[in-house]
Design a protein around this motif. Structure first.
Motif, PDB file in Angstrom:
ATOM      1  N   GLY A 112      14.966 -27.447  60.172  1.00 14.61           N
ATOM      2  CA  GLY A 112      15.466 -27.259  61.635  1.00 14.61           C
ATOM      3  C   GLY A 112      14.493 -27.896  62.435  1.00 14.61           C
ATOM      4  O   GLY A 112      14.869 -27.859  64.075  1.00 14.61           O
ATOM      5  N   ASN A 113      13.548 -28.583  62.293  1.00 12.63           N
ATOM      6  CA  ASN A 113      12.707 -29.398  63.208  1.00 12.63           C
ATOM      7  C   ASN A 113      12.333 -30.995  62.959  1.00 12.63           C
ATOM      8  O   ASN A 113      12.340 -31.130  61.755  1.00 12.63           O
ATOM      9  CB  ASN A 113      11.218 -28.586  63.305  1.00 12.63           C
ATOM     10  N   GLY A 114      12.337 -31.658  63.884  1.00 10.38           N
ATOM     11  CA  GLY A 114      12.259 -32.862  63.721  1.00 10.38           C
ATOM     12  C   GLY A 114      11.628 -33.504  65.181  1.00 10.38           C
ATOM     13  O   GLY A 114      11.260 -32.831  66.151  1.00 10.38           O
ATOM     14  N   THR A 115      11.674 -34.973  65.399  1.00 12.25           N
ATOM     15  CA  THR A 115      11.468 -35.593  66.484  1.00 12.25           C
ATOM     16  C   THR A 115      12.231 -36.744  66.824  1.00 12.25           C
ATOM     17  O   THR A 115      12.922 -37.461  65.848  1.00 12.25           O
ATOM     18  CB  THR A 115       9.770 -36.171  66.287  1.00 12.25           C
ATOM     19  N   VAL A 116      12.152 -37.059  68.167  1.00 13.95           N
ATOM     20  CA  VAL A 116      12.904 -38.276  68.364  1.00 13.95           C
ATOM     21  C   VAL A 116      11.969 -38.730  69.486  1.00 13.95           C
ATOM     22  O   VAL A 116      11.366 -38.023  70.402  1.00 13.95           O
ATOM     23  CB  VAL A 116      14.342 -37.828  69.137  1.00 13.95           C
ATOM     24  N   ARG A 117      12.316 -40.251  69.625  1.00 15.99           N
ATOM     25  CA  ARG A 117      11.380 -41.012  70.645  1.00 15.99           C
ATOM     26  C   ARG A 117      12.120 -41.039  71.815  1.00 15.99           C
ATOM     27  O   ARG A 117      13.197 -41.901  71.602  1.00 15.99           O
ATOM     28  CB  ARG A 117      10.868 -42.238  69.990  1.00 15.99           C
ATOM     29  N   ILE A 118      11.695 -40.628  72.898  1.00 13.72           N
ATOM     30  CA  ILE A 118      12.657 -41.125  74.256  1.00 13.72           C
ATOM     31  C   ILE A 118      11.832 -41.913  75.095  1.00 13.72           C
ATOM     32  O   ILE A 118      10.677 -41.336  75.500  1.00 13.72           O
ATOM     33  CB  ILE A 118      13.104 -39.937  74.772  1.00 13.72           C
ATOM     34  N   ASP A 119      12.108 -43.064  75.333  1.00 18.41           N
ATOM     35  CA  ASP A 119      11.332 -44.150  76.146  1.00 18.41           C
ATOM     36  C   ASP A 119       9.805 -44.018  75.617  1.00 18.41           C
ATOM     37  O   ASP A 119       9.599 -44.587  74.348  1.00 18.41           O
ATOM     38  CB  ASP A 119      10.882 -43.618  77.815  1.00 18.41           C
ATOM     39  N   ASP A 120       8.769 -43.668  76.097  1.00 19.76           N
ATOM     40  CA  ASP A 120       7.258 -43.913  75.669  1.00 19.76           C
ATOM     41  C   ASP A 120       6.790 -42.356  74.977  1.00 19.76           C
ATOM     42  O   ASP A 120       5.670 -41.867  74.651  1.00 19.76           O
ATOM     43  CB  ASP A 120       6.374 -44.553  76.617  1.00 19.76           C
ATOM     44  N   THR A 121       7.787 -41.280  74.706  1.00 11.31           N
ATOM     45  CA  THR A 121       7.446 -39.975  74.514  1.00 11.31           C
ATOM     46  C   THR A 121       8.091 -39.377  73.397  1.00 11.31           C
ATOM     47  O   THR A 121       9.013 -39.835  73.188  1.00 11.31           O
ATOM     48  CB  THR A 121       7.577 -39.170  75.605  1.00 11.31           C
ATOM     49  N   VAL A 122       7.513 -38.822  72.645  1.00 13.82           N
ATOM     50  CA  VAL A 122       7.881 -38.069  71.300  1.00 13.82           C
ATOM     51  C   VAL A 122       8.216 -36.773  71.575  1.00 13.82           C
ATOM     52  O   VAL A 122       7.416 -36.032  72.033  1.00 13.82           O
ATOM     53  CB  VAL A 122       6.973 -38.254  70.099  1.00 13.82           C
ATOM     54  N   TRP A 123       9.649 -36.551  71.610  1.00 12.81           N
ATOM     55  CA  TRP A 123       9.893 -34.943  71.826  1.00 12.81           C
ATOM     56  C   TRP A 123      10.308 -34.229  70.490  1.00 12.81           C
ATOM     57  O   TRP A 123      10.781 -34.679  69.477  1.00 12.81           O
ATOM     58  CB  TRP A 123      11.229 -34.991  72.482  1.00 12.81           C
ATOM     59  N   ARG A 124       9.998 -33.023  70.485  1.00 10.79           N
ATOM     60  CA  ARG A 124      10.274 -32.199  69.184  1.00 10.79           C
ATOM     61  C   ARG A 124      11.721 -31.597  69.488  1.00 10.79           C
ATOM     62  O   ARG A 124      12.109 -31.411  70.568  1.00 10.79           O
ATOM     63  CB  ARG A 124       9.570 -30.824  69.306  1.00 10.79           C
ATOM     64  N   VAL A 125      12.604 -31.845  68.531  1.00 13.54           N
ATOM     65  CA  VAL A 125      13.915 -31.505  68.415  1.00 13.54           C
ATOM     66  C   VAL A 125      14.255 -30.294  67.428  1.00 13.54           C
ATOM     67  O   VAL A 125      13.753 -30.242  66.231  1.00 13.54           O
ATOM     68  CB  VAL A 125      14.688 -32.737  68.158  1.00 13.54           C
ATOM     69  N   ALA A 126      15.237 -29.503  67.661  1.00 10.65           N
ATOM     70  CA  ALA A 126      15.626 -28.457  66.728  1.00 10.65           C
ATOM     71  C   ALA A 126      17.072 -28.873  66.507  1.00 10.65           C
ATOM     72  O   ALA A 126      17.840 -29.019  67.400  1.00 10.65           O
ATOM     73  CB  ALA A 126      15.240 -27.084  67.304  1.00 10.65           C
ATOM     74  N   GLY A 127      17.690 -28.405  65.215  1.00 12.35           N
ATOM     75  CA  GLY A 127      19.034 -28.608  64.755  1.00 12.35           C
ATOM     76  C   GLY A 127      19.130 -28.631  63.543  1.00 12.35           C
ATOM     77  O   GLY A 127      18.174 -28.572  62.695  1.00 12.35           O
ATOM     78  N   PRO A 128      20.283 -28.911  62.954  1.00 13.22           N
ATOM     79  CA  PRO A 128      20.784 -28.899  61.554  1.00 13.22           C
ATOM     80  C   PRO A 128      20.037 -30.185  60.638  1.00 13.22           C
ATOM     81  O   PRO A 128      19.566 -31.053  61.446  1.00 13.22           O
ATOM     82  CB  PRO A 128      22.266 -29.148  61.402  1.00 13.22           C
ATOM     83  N   ASP A 129      19.817 -30.088  59.675  1.00 10.69           N
ATOM     84  CA  ASP A 129      18.725 -30.954  58.755  1.00 10.69           C
ATOM     85  C   ASP A 129      19.725 -32.410  58.801  1.00 10.69           C
ATOM     86  O   ASP A 129      20.934 -32.544  58.547  1.00 10.69           O
ATOM     87  CB  ASP A 129      18.573 -30.391  57.252  1.00 10.69           C
ATOM     88  N   THR A 130      18.991 -33.203  59.190  1.00 12.46           N
ATOM     89  CA  THR A 130      19.399 -34.717  59.550  1.00 12.46           C
ATOM     90  C   THR A 130      18.597 -35.665  59.099  1.00 12.46           C
ATOM     91  O   THR A 130      17.120 -35.424  59.463  1.00 12.46           O
ATOM     92  CB  THR A 130      19.688 -34.653  61.049  1.00 12.46           C
ATOM     93  N   PRO A 131      19.045 -36.566  58.261  1.00 14.14           N
ATOM     94  CA  PRO A 131      18.003 -37.808  57.956  1.00 14.14           C
ATOM     95  C   PRO A 131      17.386 -38.763  59.356  1.00 14.14           C
ATOM     96  O   PRO A 131      17.993 -38.773  59.981  1.00 14.14           O
ATOM     97  CB  PRO A 131      18.664 -38.688  57.142  1.00 14.14           C
ATOM     98  N   ALA A 132      16.207 -39.298  58.915  1.00  7.83           N
ATOM     99  CA  ALA A 132      15.550 -40.139  59.879  1.00  7.83           C
ATOM    100  C   ALA A 132      16.505 -41.225  60.357  1.00  7.83           C
ATOM    101  O   ALA A 132      17.375 -41.624  59.535  1.00  7.83           O
ATOM    102  CB  ALA A 132      14.248 -40.627  59.683  1.00  7.83           C
ATOM    103  N   GLY A 133      16.864 -41.648  61.488  1.00  8.72           N
ATOM    104  CA  GLY A 133      17.743 -42.997  61.763  1.00  8.72           C
ATOM    105  C   GLY A 133      18.795 -42.610  62.247  1.00  8.72           C
ATOM    106  O   GLY A 133      19.908 -43.460  62.704  1.00  8.72           O
ATOM    107  N   SER A 134      19.332 -41.210  62.194  1.00 11.02           N
ATOM    108  CA  SER A 134      20.565 -40.872  62.454  1.00 11.02           C
ATOM    109  C   SER A 134      20.769 -40.645  64.008  1.00 11.02           C
ATOM    110  O   SER A 134      19.844 -40.426  64.687  1.00 11.02           O
ATOM    111  CB  SER A 134      20.942 -39.462  61.807  1.00 11.02           C
ATOM    112  N   ARG A 135      21.918 -40.920  64.373  1.00 15.88           N
ATOM    113  CA  ARG A 135      22.130 -40.744  66.070  1.00 15.88           C
ATOM    114  C   ARG A 135      22.501 -39.394  66.259  1.00 15.88           C
ATOM    115  O   ARG A 135      23.350 -38.724  65.500  1.00 15.88           O
ATOM    116  CB  ARG A 135      23.244 -41.381  66.448  1.00 15.88           C
ATOM    117  N   VAL A 136      21.823 -38.487  67.257  1.00 19.70           N
ATOM    118  CA  VAL A 136      22.003 -37.283  67.505  1.00 19.70           C
ATOM    119  C   VAL A 136      22.147 -37.289  69.159  1.00 19.70           C
ATOM    120  O   VAL A 136      21.690 -38.020  70.124  1.00 19.70           O
ATOM    121  CB  VAL A 136      20.819 -36.204  67.211  1.00 19.70           C
ATOM    122  N   ARG A 137      22.992 -36.086  69.555  1.00 21.89           N
ATOM    123  CA  ARG A 137      23.252 -35.983  70.941  1.00 21.89           C
ATOM    124  C   ARG A 137      22.471 -34.696  71.262  1.00 21.89           C
ATOM    125  O   ARG A 137      22.385 -33.622  70.825  1.00 21.89           O
ATOM    126  CB  ARG A 137      24.627 -35.678  71.354  1.00 21.89           C
TER     127      ARG A 137
END
Length: 151
Positions: A112-137
């Protein structure tokens, strides 16, 4: 006691007004400012017309009533001016501006937890299990926690 009222003069009202305004700096709440302004007005009127102490007290009471009415009006005006600007509605709410945008996962969502890089900041994200490199909204923002769904 009546001697004190008789000796009420212009300088006493001006000093009293300045003291009330100084107390407003120590304990802000807008109320003492208006009472200090009332005392200053009585002092200025005393300079111009030299009224008796009874009229000075009456003028201060009248101005103090206006001060009581001015406090809620001033607070309402201040609250209205603190509304979010129409030019930049997401000012100081950066995460809310991200809702609806799509990004690529930097680290996979596992448990349920992962990260996404937005500009120069890394944000914590929550959601269904998804592999790295996937596009998320981003579907929801709660402070620094973003909730995502597959894009």
């Amino acid at each position: 006691m009546s001697d004190m009222f008789v000796t009420l003069g212009t300088w006493n009202w001006l000093i009293f007004g300045i003291i009330l305004m100084a107390l407003e700096l120590l304990a802000p709440g807008i109320f003492l400012f208006w009472l200090g302004l009332a005392a200053l007005l009585v002092g200025l009127l005393s300079f111009a017309f030299a009224p008796g102490w009874q009229l000075q007290i009456l003028l201060f009471a009248l101005f103090a009533l206006f001060a009581l009415a001015a406090v809620p009006l001033w607070r309402r005006l201040a609250r209205a001016s603190a509304a979010p600007s129409q030019d930049n509605p997401f000012l100081n709410r950066r995460s809310a501006a991200l809702v609806g945008r799509e990004f690529t996962l930097e680290k996979p969502i596992v448990g349920g937890n992962g990260t996404v890089r937005i500009d120069d900041t890394v944000w914590r994200v929550a959601g269904p299990d998804t592999p790295a490199g996937s596009r998320v909204r981003i579907v929801q923002a709660d402070g620094a926690q973003l909730t995502v769904a597959a894009a």
